[in-house]
Scaffold this motif. Sequence first.
Motif, PDB file in Angstrom:
ATOM      1  N   HIS A 105     -16.114  86.580  51.633  1.00 58.99           N
ATOM      2  CA  HIS A 105     -15.107  86.022  52.543  1.00 58.99           C
ATOM      3  C   HIS A 105     -14.427  84.844  51.863  1.00 58.99           C
ATOM      4  N   PRO A 106     -13.087  84.725  51.997  1.00 57.25           N
ATOM      5  CA  PRO A 106     -12.360  83.629  51.325  1.00 57.25           C
ATOM      6  C   PRO A 106     -12.818  82.229  51.731  1.00 57.25           C
ATOM      7  N   ARG A 107     -13.434  82.092  52.904  1.00 60.71           N
ATOM      8  CA  ARG A 107     -13.844  80.764  53.384  1.00 60.71           C
ATOM      9  C   ARG A 107     -15.351  80.541  53.305  1.00 60.71           C
ATOM     10  N   ALA A 108     -16.042  81.408  52.581  1.00 60.16           N
ATOM     11  CA  ALA A 108     -17.501  81.292  52.527  1.00 60.16           C
ATOM     12  C   ALA A 108     -17.940  79.945  51.961  1.00 60.16           C
ATOM     13  N   LEU A 109     -17.275  79.457  50.914  1.00 59.38           N
ATOM     14  CA  LEU A 109     -17.664  78.176  50.315  1.00 59.38           C
ATOM     15  C   LEU A 109     -17.469  77.031  51.307  1.00 59.38           C
ATOM     16  N   GLN A 110     -16.394  77.087  52.094  1.00 58.72           N
ATOM     17  CA  GLN A 110     -16.176  76.063  53.112  1.00 58.72           C
ATOM     18  C   GLN A 110     -17.288  76.096  54.156  1.00 58.72           C
ATOM     19  N   ALA A 111     -17.653  77.301  54.593  1.00 61.17           N
ATOM     20  CA  ALA A 111     -18.700  77.433  55.607  1.00 61.17           C
ATOM     21  C   ALA A 111     -20.041  76.949  55.061  1.00 61.17           C
ATOM     22  N   HIS A 112     -20.346  77.282  53.809  1.00 63.60           N
ATOM     23  CA  HIS A 112     -21.589  76.795  53.201  1.00 63.60           C
ATOM     24  C   HIS A 112     -21.630  75.271  53.187  1.00 63.60           C
ATOM     25  N   ASN A 113     -20.497  74.621  52.935  1.00 64.32           N
ATOM     26  CA  ASN A 113     -20.437  73.157  52.961  1.00 64.32           C
ATOM     27  C   ASN A 113     -20.890  72.620  54.305  1.00 64.32           C
ATOM     28  N   LEU A 114     -20.354  73.199  55.387  1.00 59.81           N
ATOM     29  CA  LEU A 114     -20.684  72.718  56.731  1.00 59.81           C
ATOM     30  C   LEU A 114     -22.154  72.915  57.062  1.00 59.81           C
ATOM     31  N   PHE A 115     -22.674  74.096  56.756  1.00 59.65           N
ATOM     32  CA  PHE A 115     -24.081  74.352  57.063  1.00 59.65           C
ATOM     33  C   PHE A 115     -25.007  73.556  56.141  1.00 59.65           C
ATOM     34  N   LYS A 122     -31.290  74.099  51.269  1.00 53.51           N
ATOM     35  CA  LYS A 122     -31.262  74.587  49.886  1.00 53.51           C
ATOM     36  C   LYS A 122     -30.437  75.859  49.771  1.00 53.51           C
ATOM     37  N   ARG A 123     -30.613  76.772  50.737  1.00 51.75           N
ATOM     38  CA  ARG A 123     -29.891  78.049  50.685  1.00 51.75           C
ATOM     39  C   ARG A 123     -28.385  77.829  50.719  1.00 51.75           C
ATOM     40  N   HIS A 124     -27.922  76.948  51.590  1.00 53.19           N
ATOM     41  CA  HIS A 124     -26.480  76.737  51.720  1.00 53.19           C
ATOM     42  C   HIS A 124     -25.935  75.828  50.619  1.00 53.19           C
ATOM     43  N   LEU A 125     -26.741  74.909  50.119  1.00 48.28           N
ATOM     44  CA  LEU A 125     -26.311  74.114  48.967  1.00 48.28           C
ATOM     45  C   LEU A 125     -26.116  75.017  47.753  1.00 48.28           C
ATOM     46  N   LEU A 126     -27.022  75.959  47.558  1.00 46.50           N
ATOM     47  CA  LEU A 126     -26.851  76.924  46.469  1.00 46.50           C
ATOM     48  C   LEU A 126     -25.614  77.790  46.712  1.00 46.50           C
ATOM     49  N   GLY A 127     -25.376  78.127  47.982  1.00 46.01           N
ATOM     50  CA  GLY A 127     -24.190  78.917  48.318  1.00 46.01           C
ATOM     51  C   GLY A 127     -22.893  78.188  48.020  1.00 46.01           C
ATOM     52  N   MET A 128     -22.917  76.855  48.103  1.00 42.99           N
ATOM     53  CA  MET A 128     -21.730  76.040  47.789  1.00 42.99           C
ATOM     54  C   MET A 128     -21.359  76.102  46.309  1.00 42.99           C
ATOM     55  N   ARG A 129     -22.360  76.247  45.459  1.00 42.88           N
ATOM     56  CA  ARG A 129     -22.159  76.233  43.999  1.00 42.88           C
ATOM     57  C   ARG A 129     -21.430  74.953  43.557  1.00 42.88           C
ATOM     58  N   ASP A 130     -21.764  73.841  44.188  1.00 46.17           N
ATOM     59  CA  ASP A 130     -21.172  72.533  43.864  1.00 46.17           C
ATOM     60  C   ASP A 130     -19.667  72.477  44.063  1.00 46.17           C
ATOM     61  N   HIS A 131     -19.119  73.375  44.876  1.00 45.03           N
ATOM     62  CA  HIS A 131     -17.703  73.301  45.277  1.00 45.03           C
ATOM     63  C   HIS A 131     -17.659  72.517  46.587  1.00 45.03           C
ATOM     64  N   VAL A 132     -17.226  71.277  46.503  1.00 51.13           N
ATOM     65  CA  VAL A 132     -17.354  70.335  47.619  1.00 51.13           C
ATOM     66  C   VAL A 132     -16.056  70.251  48.416  1.00 51.13           C
ATOM     67  N   HIS A 133     -16.171  70.477  49.716  1.00 52.14           N
ATOM     68  CA  HIS A 133     -15.038  70.363  50.630  1.00 52.14           C
ATOM     69  C   HIS A 133     -15.120  69.000  51.321  1.00 52.14           C
ATOM     70  N   ASP A 134     -13.979  68.350  51.505  1.00 56.18           N
ATOM     71  CA  ASP A 134     -13.981  67.009  52.103  1.00 56.18           C
ATOM     72  C   ASP A 134     -14.597  66.989  53.500  1.00 56.18           C
ATOM     73  N   VAL A 135     -14.424  68.064  54.251  1.00 59.72           N
ATOM     74  CA  VAL A 135     -15.093  68.186  55.548  1.00 59.72           C
ATOM     75  C   VAL A 135     -16.268  69.144  55.339  1.00 59.72           C
ATOM     76  N   PRO A 136     -17.486  68.656  55.468  1.00 57.38           N
ATOM     77  CA  PRO A 136     -17.904  67.483  56.235  1.00 57.38           C
ATOM     78  C   PRO A 136     -18.275  66.240  55.424  1.00 57.38           C
ATOM     79  N   TRP A 137     -18.239  66.320  54.094  1.00 55.83           N
ATOM     80  CA  TRP A 137     -18.846  65.237  53.303  1.00 55.83           C
ATOM     81  C   TRP A 137     -18.142  63.903  53.502  1.00 55.83           C
TER      82      TRP A 137
END
Length: 317
Positions: free
Chosen positions: A256-266, A280-295
């Motif tokens: 899904h095109p927004r999977a990285l964004q969703a992983h950030n939130l979770f 850990k599961r969702h941090l790995l899913g992010m692959r260090d691609h950080v979205h400003d929301v929620p950080w």
Amino acid sequence: MVRDHTYDDAILDIAAEEMDAGHLRAATTVLAECRDDPEVRALRAEVLGEHAIGHADELLELAKGNTDPDLWLLAGTAFIREAWAIRGSGRADTVGKDRFKVFFGTLRKAVGPLHEAAKLLPRDAVPWAQLQTAGLGLQVDRDQKDEVWREIAARCPTLYPAHWTRLQILAAKWGGSAEEMMAFAQGSVDAAPPGDPVVAMLPLAHFEIFLEQFEDAVQSRSALKIATLKLRYFSRHREEIATAADRWEAVQAKPHPRALQAHNLFAAAFALADDAPRAKRHLLGMRDHVHDVPWAYVAYLADDLEKEYTELANKYL
């Protein structure tokens, strides 16, 4: 760490580079090839619109000479991105009167092109999703916002970025209420097909409430309140957020095109809830691609975002 690039779309990146070099054909081509995939089309319009900042008037003049719905969509989206670049991301009380005037004037220019794009492709949800963003900024009345939302839902009932904007419309900071926003987020989870990351609207809604409380704690200069909020807020809501996350992971859906964004939130929600396996599961899913929301919501200062993410991620990775 990668900032401002929470998607995987190499073709889109090439088209954006071509736009930066002054070439438009690649942009309209990549928009045309995804007319039947609203999630991909919405992402591409958003990114290409960002790269078109400063050229919206030129795009509009080009669109007037033909009936290309992709060009009309790009022109309308570019006006929206230009307007928000003028306004900035701060709260309304931080934006001066003159800047608001230019913001509204630029935003109004988006409406006509987006209606034209919608007319040329009647089944396309993306022009309506962009109109919803324009309506949020223009502060149109609630009936108009609800009408645009119905147009989106009739065409693509799970469109991720449209849900994100609708949630903002219902948030207290835009004239809604925490109760209405949360009811929408919970309803989005209930209606989501298994495997769809639109369930991330639930942690997003919680982060909106968290942000309000966090800002109050910062204003009162209470280190105890800040620490307590970070330790307890998401722990109290962990079970409900976990149910939403499990619904996303219930089936192996297509990327899904927004999977990285969703992983950030979770990832942020579970890290703050101290749910180590899910964090850990969702941090790995992010692959260090950080979205400003929620950080950015979690950081005490804007400059602390990367530090906040790194500290939380290192704790679980």
